[in-house]
Design a protein around this motif. Sequence first.
Motif, PDB file in Angstrom:
ATOM      1  N   ASP A 148       0.839  -1.212   0.000  1.00 46.24           N
ATOM      2  CA  ASP A 148       0.000   0.000   0.000  1.00 46.24           C
ATOM      3  C   ASP A 148       0.865   1.249   0.000  1.00 46.24           C
ATOM      4  O   ASP A 148       0.531   2.258  -0.644  1.00 46.24           O
ATOM      5  N   ARG A 149       1.984   1.218   0.698  1.00 48.03           N
ATOM      6  CA  ARG A 149       2.893   2.366   0.728  1.00 48.03           C
ATOM      7  C   ARG A 149       3.552   2.568  -0.633  1.00 48.03           C
ATOM      8  O   ARG A 149       3.696   3.692  -1.117  1.00 48.03           O
ATOM      9  N   ALA A 154       3.888   5.562  -5.755  1.00 45.82           N
ATOM     10  CA  ALA A 154       3.809   5.509  -7.220  1.00 45.82           C
ATOM     11  C   ALA A 154       2.808   6.530  -7.747  1.00 45.82           C
ATOM     12  O   ALA A 154       3.109   7.297  -8.667  1.00 45.82           O
ATOM     13  N   TYR A 155       1.621   6.559  -7.168  1.00 44.14           N
ATOM     14  CA  TYR A 155       0.609   7.513  -7.624  1.00 44.14           C
ATOM     15  C   TYR A 155       1.051   8.948  -7.363  1.00 44.14           C
ATOM     16  O   TYR A 155       0.789   9.850  -8.164  1.00 44.14           O
ATOM     17  N   LEU A 285      -5.174   9.018  -0.868  1.00 43.42           N
ATOM     18  CA  LEU A 285      -6.530   8.503  -1.013  1.00 43.42           C
ATOM     19  C   LEU A 285      -6.739   7.871  -2.383  1.00 43.42           C
ATOM     20  O   LEU A 285      -7.358   6.814  -2.509  1.00 43.42           O
ATOM     21  N   ARG A 286      -6.215   8.496  -3.422  1.00 46.89           N
ATOM     22  CA  ARG A 286      -6.407   7.972  -4.774  1.00 46.89           C
ATOM     23  C   ARG A 286      -5.643   6.668  -5.004  1.00 46.89           C
ATOM     24  O   ARG A 286      -5.992   5.898  -5.903  1.00 46.89           O
ATOM     25  N   VAL A 294     -16.157   5.072  -2.812  1.00 45.89           N
ATOM     26  CA  VAL A 294     -16.849   5.226  -1.529  1.00 45.89           C
ATOM     27  C   VAL A 294     -16.435   6.524  -0.855  1.00 45.89           C
ATOM     28  O   VAL A 294     -17.259   7.265  -0.320  1.00 45.89           O
ATOM     29  N   ILE A 295     -15.148   6.822  -0.881  1.00 51.88           N
ATOM     30  CA  ILE A 295     -14.627   8.029  -0.232  1.00 51.88           C
ATOM     31  C   ILE A 295     -15.272   9.287  -0.809  1.00 51.88           C
ATOM     32  O   ILE A 295     -15.555  10.244  -0.090  1.00 51.88           O
ATOM     33  N   GLU A 296     -15.537   9.268  -2.109  1.00 51.58           N
ATOM     34  CA  GLU A 296     -16.133  10.451  -2.754  1.00 51.58           C
ATOM     35  C   GLU A 296     -17.531  10.783  -2.223  1.00 51.58           C
ATOM     36  O   GLU A 296     -18.003  11.915  -2.379  1.00 51.58           O
ATOM     37  N   THR A 297     -18.190   9.819  -1.587  1.00 50.97           N
ATOM     38  CA  THR A 297     -19.529  10.070  -1.058  1.00 50.97           C
ATOM     39  C   THR A 297     -19.502  10.526   0.398  1.00 50.97           C
ATOM     40  O   THR A 297     -20.579  10.764   0.975  1.00 50.97           O
ATOM     41  N   CYS A 298     -18.328  10.648   0.995  1.00 48.29           N
ATOM     42  CA  CYS A 298     -18.216  11.096   2.384  1.00 48.29           C
ATOM     43  C   CYS A 298     -18.597  12.571   2.511  1.00 48.29           C
ATOM     44  O   CYS A 298     -18.524  13.321   1.529  1.00 48.29           O
ATOM     45  N   PRO A 299     -19.001  13.016   3.723  1.00 46.91           N
ATOM     46  CA  PRO A 299     -19.229  14.451   3.942  1.00 46.91           C
ATOM     47  C   PRO A 299     -17.980  15.261   3.604  1.00 46.91           C
ATOM     48  O   PRO A 299     -16.854  14.746   3.661  1.00 46.91           O
TER      49      PRO A 299
END
Length: 349
Positions: A148-149, A154-155, A285-286, A294-299
């Motif tokens: 994950d790191r 990379a991104y 996050l990306r 899912v994250i895009e729908t957070c407050p």
Amino acid sequence: MSWLYEPDPGQNDLDETDVRVRPNPKGNKPRTKKRPEHKEAPIGLVLGVDVGRYRVLLESEDRIINATLGKELRKQGAAVGDRVALAGDISTTEGALARIVRIEPRTSLLRRSADDSDVVERVIVANATQMAIVVAIANPEPRTRLIDRYLAAAYDAGLRPILVITKTDLANPDEFLANFAGLSIPVVLNRSDAPALPALRELLTGQTTVFVGHSGVGKSTLVNALAPHAQRATGGVNIVTGRGRHTSSSVRAIRLDENFGEGWIIDTPGVRSFGLGHVKPENLLRSFEDLWAVIETCPRDCNHTSEAPDCALDDAIAAGTLGPSGEGRVDSLRRLITSLANHSEKPGE
């Protein structure tokens, strides 16, 4: 009779026009901080660095020379993969040493820190186009959070990630790969007794690929299979600790043969940690592509941690829409968010 000196009233006793001025021993030109632009300087590619000496491939002659950093670049430094302008002695004379006087604009920059609290960024590679994350399915055991790191780095650097699973002759990788089932990244399965060279050739052709991975995963062995002339040192795994032994001690750019369409691989030393102190939160996050929708729908003000009220990630876990590995993926993301948030305040900011 007075012996005191009395100057002529019409004479200026402070006149120093007859004082002899010594010439400038270094020439008559005034000193300036303006450096030459070296517009016509030959260009080379940095292949490796050893104790302040750079191995540079001259683009115009396809010949390797040795160089050192010019004074104006000593604070900045150059990285493997950099295209640099050269001055000084670039001849074939034994012992010749050129100077790197300019670093050409970079298209990408892969960096890491010692840990998430380290404010010092370490440049690993410049101008790569993709990252091959090499992971052994056994001996040593794979670490999902290290992957994950790597993905976040990379991104953040603008590199396309590739996941290469080695030693698949020792264990079935299906359960491990389920952790990354929601990611649209290429996956290559590689056996110790039969390297997956055709699949890798298709992915590496025409690209500059930086190879990263934990010590002992078989990264250097894979590099040697792709480029036999590289002769990178290889080693095993300590049977007591289960950890890989460091074999590659420096970063090296290696040109692949004509079957790879002028492709390059950049081998890096194995690491057991990869700090992300430099990574922007949005890029972190990306990198969790499977959770991004899912994250895009957070407050709007959600920080996506377990303490955040009304976080959409918690709703997705409760609804079971993230799959069997979803809870683990959310936990990994939240650990990274918390670690980076704890060290986001840098001195002087």
